[in-house]
Structure formats: structure tokens, C-alpha cells
Design a protein around this motif. Structure first.
Motif, mmCIF file in Angstrom:
data_model
loop_
_atom_site.group_PDB
_atom_site.id
_atom_site.type_symbol
_atom_site.label_atom_id
_atom_site.label_comp_id
_atom_site.label_asym_id
_atom_site.label_seq_id
_atom_site.Cartn_x
_atom_site.Cartn_y
_atom_site.Cartn_z
ATOM 1 N N ALA A 114 -35.772 -60.716 16.703
ATOM 2 C CA ALA A 114 -37.681 -59.494 16.830
ATOM 3 C C ALA A 114 -38.393 -60.493 17.960
ATOM 4 O O ALA A 114 -38.524 -61.242 18.299
ATOM 5 N N TRP A 115 -39.085 -59.412 18.240
ATOM 6 C CA TRP A 115 -39.860 -59.251 19.859
ATOM 7 C C TRP A 115 -41.210 -58.081 19.814
ATOM 8 O O TRP A 115 -41.263 -56.986 18.823
ATOM 9 N N ALA A 116 -41.774 -58.564 19.939
ATOM 10 C CA ALA A 116 -42.885 -58.059 20.301
ATOM 11 C C ALA A 116 -43.041 -57.376 22.111
ATOM 12 O O ALA A 116 -42.842 -58.270 23.033
ATOM 13 N N GLU A 117 -43.632 -56.068 22.007
ATOM 14 C CA GLU A 117 -43.912 -56.158 23.533
ATOM 15 C C GLU A 117 -44.754 -54.786 24.399
ATOM 16 O O GLU A 117 -45.403 -54.025 23.238
ATOM 17 N N VAL A 118 -44.962 -55.097 25.644
ATOM 18 C CA VAL A 118 -46.524 -54.183 25.800
ATOM 19 C C VAL A 118 -45.236 -52.521 25.976
ATOM 20 O O VAL A 118 -44.601 -52.825 26.949
ATOM 21 N N PRO A 119 -45.969 -51.777 25.689
ATOM 22 C CA PRO A 119 -44.685 -50.273 26.073
ATOM 23 C C PRO A 119 -45.026 -50.270 27.833
ATOM 24 O O PRO A 119 -46.349 -50.651 28.359
ATOM 25 N N GLY A 120 -43.549 -49.939 28.138
ATOM 26 C CA GLY A 120 -43.712 -49.534 29.231
ATOM 27 C C GLY A 120 -43.569 -51.351 30.301
ATOM 28 O O GLY A 120 -43.557 -51.190 31.641
ATOM 29 N N HIS A 121 -43.077 -53.046 29.294
ATOM 30 C CA HIS A 121 -43.244 -53.771 30.632
ATOM 31 C C HIS A 121 -42.423 -54.752 29.716
ATOM 32 O O HIS A 121 -41.995 -55.422 30.217
ATOM 33 N N GLY A 122 -41.622 -54.036 29.067
ATOM 34 C CA GLY A 122 -40.757 -54.762 27.742
ATOM 35 C C GLY A 122 -41.086 -55.822 27.395
ATOM 36 O O GLY A 122 -42.280 -56.021 26.876
ATOM 37 N N PRO A 123 -39.953 -56.718 26.627
ATOM 38 C CA PRO A 123 -40.412 -57.858 25.770
ATOM 39 C C PRO A 123 -41.716 -58.871 26.792
ATOM 40 O O PRO A 123 -41.406 -59.259 27.540
ATOM 41 N N VAL A 124 -42.327 -59.102 26.073
ATOM 42 C CA VAL A 124 -43.316 -60.457 25.982
ATOM 43 C C VAL A 124 -42.696 -61.904 25.387
ATOM 44 O O VAL A 124 -42.903 -61.899 24.479
ATOM 45 N N GLY A 125 -43.247 -62.635 26.035
ATOM 46 C CA GLY A 125 -43.130 -64.269 25.820
ATOM 47 C C GLY A 125 -41.440 -64.463 25.589
ATOM 48 O O GLY A 125 -41.092 -65.348 24.606
ATOM 49 N N GLU A 126 -40.806 -63.456 26.075
ATOM 50 C CA GLU A 126 -39.121 -63.885 26.104
ATOM 51 C C GLU A 126 -38.192 -64.221 26.845
ATOM 52 O O GLU A 126 -39.385 -63.925 28.463
ATOM 53 N N TYR A 127 -37.534 -65.208 26.909
ATOM 54 C CA TYR A 127 -36.802 -65.240 27.819
ATOM 55 C C TYR A 127 -35.154 -64.294 28.585
ATOM 56 O O TYR A 127 -34.474 -63.844 28.105
ATOM 57 N N THR A 128 -35.621 -63.773 29.617
ATOM 58 C CA THR A 128 -34.818 -62.313 29.906
ATOM 59 C C THR A 128 -34.255 -62.271 31.167
ATOM 60 O O THR A 128 -33.521 -61.469 30.811
ATOM 61 N N THR A 129 -34.041 -63.298 31.681
ATOM 62 C CA THR A 129 -33.608 -63.769 33.543
ATOM 63 C C THR A 129 -32.379 -64.077 32.637
ATOM 64 O O THR A 129 -32.200 -64.991 31.879
ATOM 65 N N GLY A 130 -31.288 -64.651 33.276
ATOM 66 C CA GLY A 130 -30.181 -65.807 33.095
ATOM 67 C C GLY A 130 -29.142 -64.943 32.096
ATOM 68 O O GLY A 130 -28.379 -65.383 31.679
ATOM 69 N N GLY A 131 -29.668 -63.540 32.008
ATOM 70 C CA GLY A 131 -28.614 -62.787 31.749
ATOM 71 C C GLY A 131 -29.247 -62.340 30.259
ATOM 72 O O GLY A 131 -28.247 -61.452 29.600
ATOM 73 N N TRP A 132 -29.513 -62.624 29.804
ATOM 74 C CA TRP A 132 -30.004 -61.919 28.032
ATOM 75 C C TRP A 132 -30.646 -60.935 28.152
ATOM 76 O O TRP A 132 -31.685 -60.359 29.238
ATOM 77 N N HIS A 133 -30.853 -60.061 27.367
ATOM 78 C CA HIS A 133 -31.243 -58.452 27.493
ATOM 79 C C HIS A 133 -31.344 -58.547 25.657
ATOM 80 O O HIS A 133 -30.206 -58.684 24.714
ATOM 81 N N HIS A 134 -32.835 -57.614 25.466
ATOM 82 C CA HIS A 134 -32.410 -57.374 24.413
ATOM 83 C C HIS A 134 -32.713 -55.372 24.127
ATOM 84 O O HIS A 134 -32.950 -55.324 25.352
ATOM 85 N N HIS A 135 -32.149 -55.136 23.005
ATOM 86 C CA HIS A 135 -31.868 -53.360 22.581
ATOM 87 C C HIS A 135 -32.568 -53.739 21.479
ATOM 88 O O HIS A 135 -32.040 -54.344 20.841
ATOM 89 N N ALA A 136 -33.576 -53.259 21.428
ATOM 90 C CA ALA A 136 -33.916 -52.294 20.100
ATOM 91 C C ALA A 136 -33.305 -51.277 19.300
ATOM 92 O O ALA A 136 -32.985 -50.802 19.597
ATOM 93 N N ALA A 137 -33.515 -51.410 17.753
ATOM 94 C CA ALA A 137 -32.962 -50.781 16.280
ATOM 95 C C ALA A 137 -33.707 -49.762 16.666
ATOM 96 O O ALA A 137 -33.790 -49.033 16.139
ATOM 97 N N LEU A 138 -35.338 -50.148 16.299
ATOM 98 C CA LEU A 138 -36.346 -49.836 15.668
ATOM 99 C C LEU A 138 -37.583 -50.631 16.771
ATOM 100 O O LEU A 138 -37.881 -51.653 16.093
ATOM 101 N N VAL A 139 -38.466 -49.448 16.895
ATOM 102 C CA VAL A 139 -39.676 -49.763 16.767
ATOM 103 C C VAL A 139 -40.706 -49.556 16.294
ATOM 104 O O VAL A 139 -41.045 -48.379 16.349
ATOM 105 N N ILE A 140 -42.179 -50.650 16.738
ATOM 106 C CA ILE A 140 -43.185 -49.781 15.260
ATOM 107 C C ILE A 140 -43.914 -49.638 16.462
ATOM 108 O O ILE A 140 -44.207 -51.402 16.819
#
Length: 140
Positions: A114-140
Motif C-alpha cells: 500500500a502506498w500514497a501517491e500524488v496524482p500524476g507523479h507516482g508513488p511518494v516516499g517509495e523506493y522506485t529505482t533499482g527495478g521496483w515497480h508499483h502496480h495498483a489494484a485499487l486507487v482511492i
């Protein structure tokens, strides 16, 4: 909780952000004990209460403040609690963040996340470099 979250103990943000982070985390801990439909309803209400999206740099500081407040509670404060706490804290400040539930893919481990994101900017406060990819199943 990832290793990055475990060591994020620095106090960041302004006093109103730190106060909103503590209250948001407390609300998140209470909401996650209720049936999930009540949590979703509360997050949708919080998204409507937030007038404008939070700036990405302020969102980073708010999530760090929620993680810091989580170290003060004697209960579990992992990804669901911190991301929901940040969304609720942003709503208390009159701003908006999206709460995302899904999966985090990396080279060896794949995990529900679970993560928070700014719409249009992707995950916030998450490690997204080095091959990590976040795929959302539910966005509220």
C-alpha cells in the motif's frame, strides 16, 4: 515494512504537518480495525475534503512525518498504516493524496503493498529505482 521505512526516523515537516501526521496515523490505526468498506468510505470522504493535490516535496515530508510518528506507537505501522495515515493527514491539512493498494514487483520478491501517491507523479516516499515497480489494484 521495508528496510527504508524501518530506518526513516528523522523528524521532518512543519509543526502542523507533524501534528496532522500523528492524528492521521491515529485515525488510520482505528480505521484499519473496522471492516474494509468503512475504511474505503472514510478515504473517499477524505479525498473530497482535500481541495488541491499536495505538492510532491511536501508529500515526501508528510509521509516521513507519519513514519516518524509510527515509531512512537507500540503497534504495527507498516505500509498500510503509514500510507493511510498520510492520506488522512493530507486531508486534515486541506490537501489531497491518493491511497493505492496493489503489488510491488522487484527482481526477487513480489509483495502486496500500500502506498500514497500524488496524482500524476507516482508513488511518494517509495523506493522506485533499482527495478521496483508499483502496480495498483485499487486507487482511492
Amino acid at each position: 515494512m521495508t528496510s527504508i521505512e524501518a530506518y526513516a526516523t528523522t523528524r521532518t515537516g512543519t509543526f502542523p504537518e507533524r501534528l496532522a501526521a500523528a492524528v492521521g496515523l491515529l485515525l488510520a490505526l482505528a480505521l484499519l480495525r473496522l471492516p474494509f468498506r468503512h475504511t474505503v468510505r472514510a478515504v473517499r470522504w477524505a479525498r473530497r475534503a482535500g481541495r488541491r493535490p499536495l505538492a510532491p516535496e511536501r508529500a515526501e515530508a508528510l509521509i516521513a512525518a507519519v513514519r516518524h510518528a509510527g515509531h512512537l506507537w507500540p503497534v504495527r505501522c507498516a505500509c498500510a498504516e503509514t500510507s493511510l495515515g498520510a492520506v488522512l493527514a493530507a486531508a486534515l491539512l486541506g490537501r489531497r493524496l491518493a491511497w493505492c493498494l496493489g503489488a510491488r514487483f522487484a527482481p526477487p520478491p513480489t509483495a502486496y503493498h500500500a502506498w500514497a501517491e500524488v496524482p500524476g507523479h507516482g508513488p511518494v516516499g517509495e523506493y522506485t529505482t533499482g527495478g521496483w515497480h508499483h502496480h495498483a489494484a485499487l486507487v482511492i
